[in-house]
Write an enzyme that holds these catalytic residues in place. Sequence first.
Site, mmCIF file in Angstrom:
data_model
loop_
_atom_site.group_PDB
_atom_site.id
_atom_site.type_symbol
_atom_site.label_atom_id
_atom_site.label_comp_id
_atom_site.label_asym_id
_atom_site.label_seq_id
_atom_site.Cartn_x
_atom_site.Cartn_y
_atom_site.Cartn_z
ATOM 1 N N LYS A 20 2.869 5.153 17.766
ATOM 2 C CA LYS A 20 2.818 6.258 18.049
ATOM 3 C C LYS A 20 2.561 7.359 18.926
ATOM 4 C CE LYS A 20 0.164 4.788 13.439
ATOM 5 N NZ LYS A 20 -1.773 5.228 13.093
ATOM 6 N N GLY B 1 -3.230 5.155 4.400
ATOM 7 C CA GLY B 1 -4.326 4.600 3.278
ATOM 8 C C GLY B 1 -2.405 5.316 2.026
ATOM 9 N N LYS C 214 6.180 1.823 12.512
ATOM 10 C CA LYS C 214 6.014 2.949 14.107
ATOM 11 C C LYS C 214 5.654 1.597 15.164
ATOM 12 C CE LYS C 214 2.143 1.658 12.347
ATOM 13 N NZ LYS C 214 1.078 2.268 10.976
ATOM 14 N N ASP D 219 -1.201 0.128 17.661
ATOM 15 C CA ASP D 219 -0.962 0.975 17.257
ATOM 16 C C ASP D 219 -1.049 1.997 16.962
ATOM 17 O OD1 ASP D 219 -0.027 1.584 14.085
ATOM 18 O OD2 ASP D 219 -2.062 2.470 13.861
ATOM 19 N N THR E 249 0.856 -0.980 0.155
ATOM 20 C CA THR E 249 -0.329 -0.088 -0.039
ATOM 21 C C THR E 249 0.835 0.868 -0.440
ATOM 22 O OG1 THR E 249 -1.630 -0.896 1.272
ATOM 23 C CG2 THR E 249 -1.965 0.993 0.741
ATOM 24 N N ILE F 230 -0.504 13.617 7.478
ATOM 25 C CA ILE F 230 -0.067 15.101 8.173
ATOM 26 C C ILE F 230 1.396 15.281 9.013
ATOM 27 C CG2 ILE F 230 -0.582 16.217 10.349
ATOM 28 C CD1 ILE F 230 -3.016 14.433 10.628
HETATM 29 P P1 NDP Z 1 1.471 -3.757 2.549
HETATM 30 O O1 NDP Z 1 1.048 -5.750 3.513
HETATM 31 O O2 NDP Z 1 0.438 -3.077 1.840
HETATM 32 O O3 NDP Z 1 2.621 -3.934 1.766
HETATM 33 C C1 NDP Z 1 3.926 -4.030 2.819
HETATM 34 C C2 NDP Z 1 4.891 -5.203 1.214
HETATM 35 O O4 NDP Z 1 6.254 -5.181 1.438
HETATM 36 C C3 NDP Z 1 3.655 -6.417 0.822
HETATM 37 O O5 NDP Z 1 4.070 -6.672 -0.554
HETATM 38 C C4 NDP Z 1 5.002 -7.171 0.587
HETATM 39 O O6 NDP Z 1 4.476 -8.965 0.382
HETATM 40 C C5 NDP Z 1 6.285 -6.847 0.722
HETATM 41 N N1 NDP Z 1 6.923 -7.625 1.993
HETATM 42 C C6 NDP Z 1 7.531 -8.631 3.205
HETATM 43 N N2 NDP Z 1 7.837 -8.653 3.358
HETATM 44 C C7 NDP Z 1 8.733 -8.891 2.346
HETATM 45 C C8 NDP Z 1 10.443 -8.628 2.137
HETATM 46 N N3 NDP Z 1 11.307 -9.469 2.891
HETATM 47 N N4 NDP Z 1 11.179 -8.364 1.423
HETATM 48 C C9 NDP Z 1 10.542 -7.648 0.167
HETATM 49 N N5 NDP Z 1 9.146 -7.240 0.217
HETATM 50 C C10 NDP Z 1 8.721 -8.051 1.289
HETATM 51 O O7 NDP Z 1 1.852 -2.880 3.862
HETATM 52 P P2 NDP Z 1 2.033 -1.605 3.761
HETATM 53 O O8 NDP Z 1 2.202 -0.624 3.255
HETATM 54 O O9 NDP Z 1 0.038 -0.641 4.990
HETATM 55 O O10 NDP Z 1 2.541 -0.817 5.819
HETATM 56 C C11 NDP Z 1 4.281 -0.452 5.559
HETATM 57 C C12 NDP Z 1 4.800 0.296 6.563
HETATM 58 O O11 NDP Z 1 3.962 1.159 6.467
HETATM 59 C C13 NDP Z 1 4.518 -0.750 7.895
HETATM 60 O O12 NDP Z 1 5.971 -0.851 8.700
HETATM 61 C C14 NDP Z 1 2.978 -0.595 8.361
HETATM 62 O O13 NDP Z 1 3.188 -0.619 9.368
HETATM 63 C C15 NDP Z 1 2.979 1.267 7.785
HETATM 64 N N6 NDP Z 1 2.017 2.155 7.433
HETATM 65 C C16 NDP Z 1 1.068 1.522 7.109
HETATM 66 C C17 NDP Z 1 -0.014 2.851 6.371
HETATM 67 C C18 NDP Z 1 -0.691 2.664 5.301
HETATM 68 O O14 NDP Z 1 -2.220 3.426 5.582
HETATM 69 N N7 NDP Z 1 -1.370 1.079 4.982
HETATM 70 C C19 NDP Z 1 0.345 4.090 7.683
HETATM 71 C C20 NDP Z 1 1.176 4.618 7.647
HETATM 72 C C21 NDP Z 1 2.278 3.077 7.977
HETATM 73 P P3 NDP Z 1 3.441 -9.493 1.035
HETATM 74 O O15 NDP Z 1 2.369 -9.266 0.483
HETATM 75 O O16 NDP Z 1 3.678 -11.058 -0.023
HETATM 76 O O17 NDP Z 1 3.509 -9.997 2.464
HETATM 77 N N1 HSE Z 2 -3.686 0.919 10.658
HETATM 78 C C1 HSE Z 2 -2.469 2.656 10.541
HETATM 79 C C2 HSE Z 2 -4.428 2.780 10.898
HETATM 80 C C3 HSE Z 2 -2.408 2.626 9.342
HETATM 81 O O1 HSE Z 2 -5.676 2.811 10.491
HETATM 82 O O2 HSE Z 2 -4.487 4.249 11.352
HETATM 83 C C4 HSE Z 2 -1.426 4.070 9.434
HETATM 84 O O3 HSE Z 2 -0.828 3.630 10.232
#
Ligand code: NDP
Ligand code: HSE
Length: 426
Positions: free
Chosen positions: A205, A302, A105, A201, A13, A136
């Site tokens: 934070k 997002g 986080k 979570d 994401t 933000i």
């Molecule tokens: P996702 O699960 O959507 O994305 C993580 C990606 O990393 C997946 O495609 C996953 O593959 C891949 N991955 C996992 N392990 C490995 C590895 N060892 N090598 C290569 N690729 C790997 O997570 P998000 O994007 O939602 O979140 C990412 C980070 O951002 C997290 O720390 C989350 O807490 C943080 N975050 C997320 C927010 C959000 O709105 N989603 C907002 C703020 C922070 P696979 O799907 O196969 O596991």
């Molecule tokens: N799961 C978290 C939330 C993503 O819902 O706020 C953003 O850190």
Amino acid sequence: MREIKVGIIGFGTVGTGTAKILISQRELIKKRTGIDIILKRVADRDLERPREINLPKGVLVQDAWEVIRDPEIDIVIELVGGIHPAKDFIMEALKNNKHVITANKALLAEEGNDIFNLAKQKRLQVGFEASVGGGIPIIKVMREGLVANKMLAIYGIINGTTNYILTKMTDEGIDFQDALREAQNLGYAEADPTLDIEGIDSAHKITILASLAYGIPLNFKKVYCEGITKITAQDIAFAREFGYRIKLLAIAKILNGEIEIRVHPTMIPENYLIAKVDGVFNAIYVEGDNVGATLYYGRGAGSLPTGSAVVADVVDIAKGNGLIPIDFSEKLSIKPVEEIESMYYFRFTALDRPGVLSKISGVFGENNISIASVIQKGRSKAGAVPLVILTHRAKEKDVLRALQTIDKLPVVAAKSVFIRVEGQES
Ligand code: NDP
Ligand code: HSE
């Protein structure tokens, strides 16, 4: 023109949002900063899944170490989430003299001291704007905008998923599971939504914000944390009747040299700005000794909002404009939750008999808890009815002691519920 090469690990994401922005805003950023930021590599273990963006040929690879060990890459962006291997990726990137950016986080709150210590030793930057409040720029506010202030208090709605769920439950009467499913489908929830709904979570934070505010080491284990899974439609309705909204609030404040850091469902007066923050939106109220009250609002999760925060870090590091160094060396104690003071909402399930209220209020009196208002709903000759009480400010340890006594009274038919209340005392 100066060139900076970056690599992303994790094309999910946030990784997708970050890549999209780096590509689509490359010219704009060049114009604004005079720096050309080039997305050299993106690593994800899944190369096949369709994404909303096509990367130039050869950019997407499967092995994260191709990013970390690429001598041309200046900044490694960790977006895989979780503790391991994310921490290993970051530590190795720092050892390879690369600046690091992360949205993780959980990792920072639980293991961040190691990361910041290594970065300090190596004189490298760790950008973590996206780790709190999604889009933000709250980390920048805490590190730079409010640098001339002692932080008196932080009150944050910093989890989009739970705010979305509580909003849906409040406004549409939708049930908890349906609202959670919607939040998951929209990409807001963590891979394991327990982290969201149990308040973990938010606790991650507020650990980060409290360390920035008070200069203390990251100390997630000392943060009191309670989620929203026990919040019922009935409590939401009673809160409204008293003129309050229920929000999952993350709180950090300092009183007489002691710090409180806690996350729990909280009743807030409905006319407070923060009570009107709905859906996936986050808001963080920060009170500084010079600036007074400030409030920051925006999308807390997002793909693009979070990507926007990641790219802001890329630009800051690329500019090399000497971000204020992180110093988490203060030694201040964190109060156990039993030692805090708050106002409280109680919902008792009590038999509808004369004298019940006086029994309960008697226990309150014995424990120094003063009642502010009472509602009893319905009538039932045989059964139990909800009896709802709001109190003035009381000590949490007195409240816990009173509840132990009250829950043993023969006139009380079920475990009592309490929710902490913030706002001015009436
Ligand atoms: P996702 O699960 O959507 O994305 C993580 C990606 O990393 C997946 O495609 C996953 O593959 C891949 N991955 C996992 N392990 C490995 C590895 N060892 N090598 C290569 N690729 C790997 O997570 P998000 O994007 O939602 O979140 C990412 C980070 O951002 C997290 O720390 C989350 O807490 C943080 N975050 C997320 C927010 C959000 O709105 N989603 C907002 C703020 C922070 P696979 O799907 O196969 O596991
Ligand atoms: N799961 C978290 C939330 C993503 O819902 O706020 C953003 O850190």
